[in-house]
Design a protein around this motif. Structure first.
Motif, PDB file in Angstrom:
ATOM      1  N   ASP A 208       0.595  -0.971   0.281  1.00 47.64           N
ATOM      2  CA  ASP A 208       0.303   0.368  -0.343  1.00 47.64           C
ATOM      3  C   ASP A 208       1.613   1.622  -0.083  1.00 47.64           C
ATOM      4  O   ASP A 208       1.042   2.344   0.304  1.00 47.64           O
ATOM      5  CB  ASP A 208      -0.613   0.013   1.120  1.00 47.64           C
ATOM      6  N   TRP A 209       2.084   1.075  -1.174  1.00 48.07           N
ATOM      7  CA  TRP A 209       2.667   2.761  -1.070  1.00 48.07           C
ATOM      8  C   TRP A 209       2.118   3.896  -1.086  1.00 48.07           C
ATOM      9  O   TRP A 209       2.594   4.730  -1.375  1.00 48.07           O
ATOM     10  CB  TRP A 209       3.681   2.233  -1.566  1.00 48.07           C
ATOM     11  N   ALA A 210       1.614   3.499  -2.068  1.00 46.62           N
ATOM     12  CA  ALA A 210       0.209   4.778  -2.735  1.00 46.62           C
ATOM     13  C   ALA A 210      -0.750   4.716  -1.864  1.00 46.62           C
ATOM     14  O   ALA A 210      -1.197   6.472  -1.964  1.00 46.62           O
ATOM     15  CB  ALA A 210       0.034   4.405  -4.498  1.00 46.62           C
ATOM     16  N   PHE A 211      -1.071   4.561  -0.639  1.00 48.41           N
ATOM     17  CA  PHE A 211      -2.124   4.676   0.028  1.00 48.41           C
ATOM     18  C   PHE A 211      -3.401   4.335  -0.302  1.00 48.41           C
ATOM     19  O   PHE A 211      -4.251   5.048   0.418  1.00 48.41           O
ATOM     20  CB  PHE A 211      -1.957   6.077   1.179  1.00 48.41           C
ATOM     21  N   THR A 212      -3.360   3.656  -0.820  1.00 44.66           N
ATOM     22  CA  THR A 212      -4.802   3.133  -1.748  1.00 44.66           C
ATOM     23  C   THR A 212      -5.620   2.937  -0.431  1.00 44.66           C
ATOM     24  O   THR A 212      -6.945   3.253   0.046  1.00 44.66           O
ATOM     25  CB  THR A 212      -4.833   2.636  -2.884  1.00 44.66           C
ATOM     26  N   MET A 213      -5.830   2.182   0.495  1.00 44.70           N
ATOM     27  CA  MET A 213      -6.760   1.575   1.668  1.00 44.70           C
ATOM     28  C   MET A 213      -6.016   2.088   2.456  1.00 44.70           C
ATOM     29  O   MET A 213      -7.156   2.591   3.136  1.00 44.70           O
ATOM     30  CB  MET A 213      -5.570  -0.415   1.867  1.00 44.70           C
ATOM     31  N   ARG A 214      -5.118   2.924   2.835  1.00 46.12           N
ATOM     32  CA  ARG A 214      -5.376   3.469   3.993  1.00 46.12           C
ATOM     33  C   ARG A 214      -6.353   4.846   4.003  1.00 46.12           C
ATOM     34  O   ARG A 214      -6.637   5.301   4.797  1.00 46.12           O
ATOM     35  CB  ARG A 214      -3.594   4.097   4.366  1.00 46.12           C
ATOM     36  N   ASP A 215      -5.910   5.334   2.265  1.00 47.79           N
ATOM     37  CA  ASP A 215      -7.022   6.491   2.647  1.00 47.79           C
ATOM     38  C   ASP A 215      -8.813   6.051   1.937  1.00 47.79           C
ATOM     39  O   ASP A 215      -9.244   6.793   1.705  1.00 47.79           O
ATOM     40  CB  ASP A 215      -6.736   7.384   1.244  1.00 47.79           C
ATOM     41  N   ASN A 216      -8.707   4.925   1.570  1.00 42.75           N
ATOM     42  CA  ASN A 216      -9.834   3.924   0.948  1.00 42.75           C
ATOM     43  C   ASN A 216     -10.833   3.048   2.422  1.00 42.75           C
ATOM     44  O   ASN A 216     -11.923   2.534   2.679  1.00 42.75           O
ATOM     45  CB  ASN A 216     -10.260   3.836  -0.044  1.00 42.75           C
ATOM     46  N   ALA A 217      -9.393   3.076   3.889  1.00 44.01           N
ATOM     47  CA  ALA A 217     -10.654   2.273   4.762  1.00 44.01           C
ATOM     48  C   ALA A 217     -11.727   2.318   5.406  1.00 44.01           C
ATOM     49  O   ALA A 217     -12.465   1.741   5.618  1.00 44.01           O
ATOM     50  CB  ALA A 217      -9.317   1.574   5.922  1.00 44.01           C
ATOM     51  N   ALA A 218     -12.072   3.403   5.475  1.00 45.09           N
ATOM     52  CA  ALA A 218     -13.376   3.726   6.882  1.00 45.09           C
ATOM     53  C   ALA A 218     -14.376   3.693   5.518  1.00 45.09           C
ATOM     54  O   ALA A 218     -15.083   2.767   6.252  1.00 45.09           O
ATOM     55  CB  ALA A 218     -13.560   5.882   6.621  1.00 45.09           C
TER      56      ALA A 218
END
Length: 549
Positions: A208-218
């Motif tokens: 997740d280096w592009a933070f797709t999961m991090r920023d869409n987890a909610a």
């Protein structure tokens, strides 16, 4: 040897620390509370960003990954993993798209073995790895198809099993689709009746280096009607500093979104992860972690093995670190309350009786066995074919008999049986029976003498004398037998040998093809062996059973 190659294509340059900070500011704002209307989980559940057991106990995973789909004969590794102190094991399965499919019976056995060893089972399907970049990888929709196809092995196991939708479901291409695809897969499983806690891996080969999961987890969490989804980050070369490890995990905790480190190592081909920081952060935040992996790595990442050659007493440097080091498994793992409090039915049925064979034809056989017993009732049986230490699921039945069809003429088969109860517990295996199907062609009367002429560590030389006990000559023949302990022929003289699993077939050479009445021919061979090296118990010549002489 089959093995998992954990290669990941080169990662694009990471964003600057400022950009990382800016991208992460919105995550806590997007985090949603648990929806007011959703199904009440019957086992594990997520509440306030924490993973809880059905009892309400906070559960923190401390365990490792085990490559079951490539090493199905290493199921005993679960007991060894438990003995090292783990409370969880993440088990690699295959949908059959890239590797041999783990069918319903095999999944049920994995779950039963996890329960027998008092481990929580995280089951993942590996064929999604690197989709969009890795040739042959499949979609999360295909992974959902697989889970639905084996659902009967998982129903009722919500207190013992977490379903990991798909391993590393995107590579470094097209990963923006991760959000919509993950939501769709979650909703498909919920519609199909899955009440389990679901786990979702990040894209970019899990990192997740592009933070797709991090920023869409909610938004992904909000899309789960059961509000029962956990996020999994894989920490390899992208997470090579304590700052990166802490920043990523802290954001999920601050947003009250559940996160675990589903894979990590002490080294990797794409960089040097900071395993000390990973372990320390997980302990400080009370988050779960699952190291990669018990044993069997290949493709240049053999250093990720925790034990050498699946031997539990041969810990590697990595194994010593994760099991016995600071913040490691031995010091921090707590057994799941479902086991330590005695909750749930974890007692398997008794083993069925050794099956007996009847109605043997060239293509079928009927097996019958003594029924197993269980306090809550036996719900069915799994019949498996045994090839040395490998098992292949053959059929399932609710009664203590089964007719197996589609067999090959003049072929030896070895079968055994497991029993299952309503809670999904699986018994120990019954004794095994070997059956040789009838030949389609004319039979021959024969006798076979087998002996070991010499042996050494890992190998031996043998001799087989084939006698024609009929009143007419044999002109052209095939001799078949099954090795009982995974021996493998390495060379043979007097014929041409082929071996599939433990089954050996030898076709006559030109100079041994004719065996006159009351005559004989002698074969010699070399083979690998285990410690015991027992001899075959039956031989057939042109499909006819031979007497042992």
């Amino acid at each position: 040897m089959r093995s998992r190659t954990t290669f990941r294509p080169p990662v694009v340059p990471r964003l600057t620390a400022i950009a990382v900070t800016l991208l992460g500011l919105l995550l806590p704002l997007l985090a949603l509370t648990t929806p007011s209307a959703h199904a009440a989980p019957t086992g594990f559940r997520v509440q306030g960003g924490r993973l809880l057991e059905a009892s309400g106990n906070d559960f923190v995973m401390r365990g490792v990954n085990h490559a079951h789909t490539w090493y199905p004969d290493r199921i005993s590794s679960l007991a060894h993993i438990k003995a090292k102190g783990a409370n969880t094991v993440r088990v690699v399965l295959s949908s059959g798209d890239r590797w041999t499919r783990n069918d319903t019976a095999d999944v049920a056995n994995v779950v039963a073995q996890c329960k027998r060893n008092r481990l929580i089972c995280v089951l993942e399907v590996h064929d999604t790895t690197g989709y969009g970049e890795q040739s042959g990888a499949v979609t999360l929709a295909r992974a959902a198809d697989y889970w639905i196809s084996v659902q009967s092995a998982l129903t009722g196991q919500e207190s013992h099993v977490i379903v990991n939708l798909g391993n590393e479901p995107y590579g470094n291409n097209d990963y923006a689709s991760w959000t919509a695809d993950t939501k769709a897969a979650i909703q498909r499983l919920r519609t199909a009746g899955f009440g389990h806690t679901l786990m979702v891996d990040g894209p970019n080969w899990g990192q997740d280096w592009a933070f797709t999961m991090r920023d869409n987890a909610a938004s992904v969490f909000a899309a789960d009607p059961d509000a029962n989804t956990v996020f999994s980050i894989h920490m390899y070369g992208v997470f090579d500093t304590a700052a990166e490890v802490n920043d990523y995990l802290n954001r999920f905790v601050a947003a009250r979104l559940p996160i675990v480190v589903g894979e990590f190592g002490h080294n990797h081909s794409d960089g040097n992860p900071d395993e000390d920081a990973i372990l320390a952060a997980a302990q400080r935040l009370g988050l779960g972690y699952l190291g990669w992996s018990w044993s069997g790595n290949g493709g240049g990442v053999e250093y990720l093995d925790m034990v050498t050659g699946f031997a539990p007493d041969q810990l590697t440097t990595w194994g010593q670190r994760i099991f016995n080091g600071a913040n490691g498994i031995a010091a921090t793992a707590k057994e799941a309350a479902v086991y330590s409090s005695g909750g749930g039915d974890t007692t398997p049925p008794t083993a069925p009786g050794t099956p007996t064979a009847s109605a043997v034809t060239s293509s079928s056989v009927t097996l019958t066995w003594r029924a197993a017993t269980d306090a809550t009732g036996v719900t069915g049986y799994d019949v498996v074919r045994v090839n040395g230490t490998t098992e292949t699921a053959t059929t399932t039945t609710t009664g203590a008999t089964a007719t197996l069809t589609g067999l090959s003429p003049a072929t030896s088969y070895t079968y055994a049986v497991y029993a299952r109860d309503a809670a999904g517990n699986r018994s120990q295996r019954s004794g095994a029976v070997t059956v040789t199907t009838a030949a389609d062609g004319p039979a021959a009367s024969c006798g076979v003498g087998y002996r070991v002429t010499s042996q050494w560590s890992g190998g031996f030389q043998g001799e087989i004398v084939v006698r024609n006990t009929s009143s007419s000559a044999v002109n052209g023949w095939t001799l078949r037998w099954t090795f009982p302990d995974s021996q493998r022929v390495t060379s043979l003289w007097g014929g041409t040998a082929t071996q599939t699993g433990s089954d050996v077939a030898v076709a006559s050479a030109s100079y041994t093809a004719a065996i006159p009445a009351a005559g004989s021919v002698t074969l010699g061979f070399t083979a690998t062996r285990g410690a015991a090296n027992p001899g075959p118990s039956a031989f057939t010549l042109n499909g006819a059973a031979c007497s042992l002489t």
